[in-house]
Write an enzyme that holds these catalytic residues in place. Structure first.
Site, PDB file in Angstrom:
ATOM      1  CB  THR A  27     -15.762  20.900  -6.315  1.00 20.01           C
ATOM      2  OG1 THR A  27     -16.866  21.121  -7.272  1.00 20.01           O
ATOM      3  CG2 THR A  27     -14.678  19.995  -7.186  1.00 20.01           C
ATOM      4  CB  VAL A  82     -26.172  19.557 -10.739  1.00 18.27           C
ATOM      5  CG1 VAL A  82     -26.481  20.942 -10.293  1.00 18.27           C
ATOM      6  CG2 VAL A  82     -25.840  19.716 -12.058  1.00 18.27           C
ATOM      7  CE  LYS A  83     -21.463  19.964  -2.835  1.00 18.75           C
ATOM      8  NZ  LYS A  83     -20.135  20.541  -2.417  1.00 18.75           N
ATOM      9  CB  VAL A  84     -28.904  22.757  -5.869  1.00 21.67           C
ATOM     10  CG1 VAL A  84     -28.786  22.594  -7.402  1.00 21.67           C
ATOM     11  CG2 VAL A  84     -29.889  21.559  -5.233  1.00 21.67           C
TER      12      VAL A  84
END
Ligand code: E4P
Length: 217
Positions: A27, A82-84
């Protein structure tokens, strides 16, 4: 190559998961904003459906904020990744979060040097955006090729997750180049199923079958 869907729609994800070929979900803030509602609840629901890696992105842009949001996202469910973004703070946050055993997907990658930095920071995934590179007249797949070669040579365990996919050719090229994962919007997954000769062939088989049944009576 694993297939992820790039979507925040519980309805679309449920439909695809029921086929049995979905390995995970990505997402981003734009996709979740489209859905409305509580993003933590949506992500939890998606994890329950897919039971595979689900990427949720931080919206903070500073190191401390990214780490705080990253820990919060990781606490939603064991499947959360976790997207960074690939910024200096993002890479620093990736190093901290991955050091805590949290899986990190470094996103908004547009070059092999960026992917290399993310891998050095312990990213589980790097997400090169092929469609957005093609949009500006560059070759997204050339960047994927360079990243796959780089990771193979250096023996990094970071997986190449091809993102910003626009069409079936992107999917097949990603597989041919040895990418580990492709994340695909639901409408593009739909288009993977389709070929006019399949429809024509099926119609003919069924007509011939019906004709033969009629002839028996
Ligand atoms: C990846 O994880 C992103 O969500 C996504 O693939 C972006 O794609 P877009 O360029 O179609 O917005």
């Amino acid at each position: 190559m694993k297939l992820f869907v790039d979507s925040g729609s519980v309805k679309d994800i449920e439909a695809l998961a029921s086929i049995g070929i979905l390995d995970g979900v990505t997402t981003n803030p734009s996709l979740l904003a489209k859905e409305g509602g509580d993003y933590r609840q949506i992500l939890k629901r998606i994890c329950d459906i897919v039971k595979g890696p689900v990427s949720g992105e931080v919206v903070a842009t500073d190191y401390a904020g990214m780490v705080r949001e990253g820990r919060d996202i990781a606490a939603i469910d064991e499947h959360m990744v976790v997207k960074v973004p690939l910024t200096r703070d993002g890479v620093t946050a990736c190093k901290t979060l991955s050091g805590e055993g949290i899986r990190v997907n470094v996103t908004l990658i547009f070059s092999a040097p960026q992917a290399w930095l993310a891998a050095k920071a312990g990213a589980s995934y790097v997400s090169p955006f092929v469609g957005r590179l093609d949009d500006i007249g560059n070759s997204g797949m050339q960047v994927v090729r360079e990243i796959v070669d780089l990771f193979d040579n250096a023996d990094y365990s970071t997986e190449v997750l091809v993102a910003s996919v626009r069409n079936p050719t992107h999917v097949i090229e990603a597989a041919r180049l040895g990418a580990h994962v492709v994340t695909v919007p639901a409408p593009v997954i739909d288009s993977l199923f389709k070929h006019p000769l399949t429809d024509i062939g099926l119609e003919k088989f069924l007509k011939d079958w019906e004709k033969a049944q009629g002839a028996k009576v």
